[in-house]
Design a protein around this motif. Structure first.
Motif, PDB file in Angstrom:
ATOM      1  N   ASN A 139       3.700  -7.313   0.726  1.00  0.00           N
ATOM      2  CA  ASN A 139       4.655  -7.265  -0.383  1.00  0.00           C
ATOM      3  C   ASN A 139       6.066  -6.995   0.147  1.00  0.00           C
ATOM      4  OD1 ASN A 139       2.654  -7.723  -2.229  1.00  0.00           O
ATOM      5  ND2 ASN A 139       2.430  -5.603  -2.826  1.00  0.00           N
ATOM      6  N   LEU A 146      -2.557   3.571  -4.771  1.00  0.00           N
ATOM      7  CA  LEU A 146      -1.349   3.562  -3.969  1.00  0.00           C
ATOM      8  C   LEU A 146      -1.514   2.644  -2.773  1.00  0.00           C
ATOM      9  CD1 LEU A 146      -0.542   7.369  -3.974  1.00  0.00           C
ATOM     10  CD2 LEU A 146       0.441   5.598  -5.423  1.00  0.00           C
ATOM     11  N   GLU A 178      -1.090  -2.449  -2.670  1.00  0.00           N
ATOM     12  CA  GLU A 178      -1.249  -3.039  -3.990  1.00  0.00           C
ATOM     13  C   GLU A 178      -0.075  -2.710  -4.917  1.00  0.00           C
ATOM     14  OE1 GLU A 178      -3.623  -1.013  -2.637  1.00  0.00           O
ATOM     15  OE2 GLU A 178      -5.043  -2.537  -1.962  1.00  0.00           O
ATOM     16  N   THR A 179       0.588  -1.579  -4.693  1.00  0.00           N
ATOM     17  CA  THR A 179       1.660  -1.158  -5.591  1.00  0.00           C
ATOM     18  C   THR A 179       3.024  -1.074  -4.924  1.00  0.00           C
ATOM     19  OG1 THR A 179       1.194   1.161  -5.140  1.00  0.00           O
ATOM     20  CG2 THR A 179       0.076   0.167  -7.032  1.00  0.00           C
ATOM     21  N   CYS A 180       3.061  -1.022  -3.616  1.00  0.00           N
ATOM     22  CA  CYS A 180       4.314  -0.856  -2.897  1.00  0.00           C
ATOM     23  C   CYS A 180       4.969  -2.206  -2.633  1.00  0.00           C
ATOM     24  CB  CYS A 180       4.050  -0.141  -1.564  1.00  0.00           C
ATOM     25  SG  CYS A 180       5.542   0.080  -0.579  1.00  0.00           S
ATOM     26  N   GLU A 181       6.278  -2.278  -2.841  1.00  0.00           N
ATOM     27  CA  GLU A 181       7.056  -3.462  -2.496  1.00  0.00           C
ATOM     28  C   GLU A 181       8.178  -3.035  -1.571  1.00  0.00           C
ATOM     29  OE1 GLU A 181       8.601  -5.328  -5.993  1.00  0.00           O
ATOM     30  OE2 GLU A 181       6.631  -5.925  -6.723  1.00  0.00           O
ATOM     31  N   HIS A 205      13.600  -4.825 -11.949  1.00  0.00           N
ATOM     32  CA  HIS A 205      13.231  -3.450 -11.598  1.00  0.00           C
ATOM     33  C   HIS A 205      14.140  -2.440 -12.292  1.00  0.00           C
ATOM     34  CE1 HIS A 205      11.224  -4.724  -7.551  1.00  0.00           C
ATOM     35  NE2 HIS A 205      10.512  -5.053  -8.610  1.00  0.00           N
TER      36      HIS A 205
END
Length: 78
Positions: free
Chosen positions: A26, A2, A5-8, A59
């Motif tokens: 991001n 988490l 690396e994964t949040c935009e 998305h």
């Protein structure tokens, strides 16, 4: 994993301020507003639905939007 690396974070605004958006995270600037229909006004300003926005960003298959914050400038209730 988490976090970054994964949040935009996607920001949508018809006012051009993308030079203020950090480039090392991001965070993505999109120069259109969110509306109940996809259209352009007489000045060429774009507005898109959430559905069209998610399709454009690839998305559409996401299960959920975790956080959704919106400013309602100029909102007129009918």
């Amino acid at each position: 994993m988490l976090g970054i690396e994964t949040c935009e974070v996607h920001t949508f605004n018809v006012v051009d301020y993308c030079d203020k958006v950090p480039r090392n995270l991001n965070i993505f600037f999109h120069p259109w507003g969110i509306d109940s229909k996809t259209w352009k006004n007489e000045k060429g300003t774009s507005f898109k639905t959430i559905k069209d926005t998610m399709q454009e960003l690839n998305h559409f298959e996401m299960e959920a939007i975790d956080i959704f914050k919106i400013d309602c400038e100029g909102f007129i209730s009918s």
